[in-house]
Design an enzyme around this catalytic site. Sequence first.
Site, PDB file in Angstrom:
ATOM      1  N   SER A 243       0.842  -1.187   0.000  1.00 26.69           N
ATOM      2  CA  SER A 243       0.000   0.000   0.000  1.00 26.69           C
ATOM      3  C   SER A 243       0.887   1.250   0.000  1.00 26.69           C
ATOM      4  CB  SER A 243      -0.940  -0.038   1.212  1.00 26.69           C
ATOM      5  OG  SER A 243      -1.911   0.977   1.138  1.00 26.69           O
TER       6      SER A 243
ATOM      7  N   ASP B  48      -8.912  -6.185  -4.794  1.00 22.27           N
ATOM      8  CA  ASP B  48      -8.530  -4.877  -4.259  1.00 22.27           C
ATOM      9  C   ASP B  48      -9.123  -3.795  -5.145  1.00 22.27           C
ATOM     10  OD1 ASP B  48      -7.341  -2.605  -3.269  1.00 22.27           O
ATOM     11  OD2 ASP B  48      -5.275  -3.329  -3.472  1.00 22.27           O
TER      12      ASP B  48
ATOM     13  N   HIS C  24      -8.184  -4.895  -0.383  1.00 24.40           N
ATOM     14  CA  HIS C  24      -6.898  -4.209  -0.245  1.00 24.40           C
ATOM     15  C   HIS C  24      -6.079  -4.768   0.912  1.00 24.40           C
ATOM     16  CE1 HIS C  24      -3.944  -1.081  -0.625  1.00 24.40           C
ATOM     17  NE2 HIS C  24      -4.159  -0.660   0.609  1.00 24.40           N
TER      18      HIS C  24
END
Length: 402
Positions: free
Chosen positions: A163, A335, A368
Amino acid sequence: MQTNEQHAPHLDPSSVGIVTPQVLQFNEPLTLECERVLPSFELVIETYGTLNADKSNAILVCHALSGSHHAAGYHSPDDSKPGWWDNLIGNGKAIDTSQFFVVCLNNIGSCHGSTGPATINPKTGKIYGADFPLITIKDWVKTQVMLSDRLGIQKWYAIVGGSMGGMQALQWSVDCPDRLARAVIIASTPKLSAQNIAFNEVARQSILSDPDFHDGWYLEHGTYPRRGLILARMVGHITYITEDAMKAKFGRDLKSGKFMYGYDVEFQVESYLRYQGERFSKNFDANTYLLMTKALDYFDPTRGYADDGLSDEDALKQTLARTQCQFLVVSFTTDWRFSPERSVELVDALIANQKPVSFVNVDAPHGHDSFLFDIPRYVNAVKGFLSAPIIHQTTQPTKDKV
């Protein structure tokens, strides 16, 4: 250089064991992208494994928005939970501490010990509060370079992040191309979409509009914007997981088994979101949340490297021509915050420059948050990439699920 000399009896042998954070003081002034200067700053770090004689086996782990320096192991034998990436870091794990010396730091602006809004401003003797400057991912890389120099590490074996951590790895590859051999970019993106910026703005407004925010000086008022932080976390958490995951975990189940005809918690999913928000509000600083989300919004590795007037695609291609490392890019099919298509943009730009890149799009149900889970195909991809020799040929990406 090792901080994990002991194991608690209940720990798995693959765990790095009991770890002790270190606080490093940097007295050099730090000029930020916003043109403000921090006269000095502190970084909190943890290290796992042993640095070899020529310092060629070091891996830097970069944390995501709510992460910290505590990526693996335990701080005491009584800890119920290990560090946030313990499933990837340890003896024989994907980031193998029997081979590598692993460094994870807490970035400035955070609220886990490094210099940030809740720490003391040396100029005033009071907390920085709302006066802490806005920071960027480029600023974090700058401090990480200073950390590298302090540790005597001229070139990282790899820089790894998920991320927002993946954004830092990407920024490293263009800012300091000769100082890393590998970049592992997981569940990330070359820059935020308008939709992602919009989600961040809703979260920020939840905090800014809380009466207890006090323009960022809530600590001086002996309070904090609890309601705003709860709402911000609820909004964020919804985007990190998938509809199918929510359906499987909660469905439309009611807490009491019947409608209560009111606005208190009735559905299990409401209870879960409020619990997550409440827990987050007690452990995370509101000014830090604002800073971190703005750092995400500002992220654009092409800034300062691409010619004006180029399309996003061409600007990324031009910028990534600077890179010298080998890349592993990992995305997850579910995601939707940083979709696989955003990873493909990055991979395509690297291939256009004939850069060595491997790409896997992993079928996972967790959205995610998948980068935090022990998913075999994902974990094995990271392990294989880190243990393989450096290659200097372009690998065509596959867009198939793996």
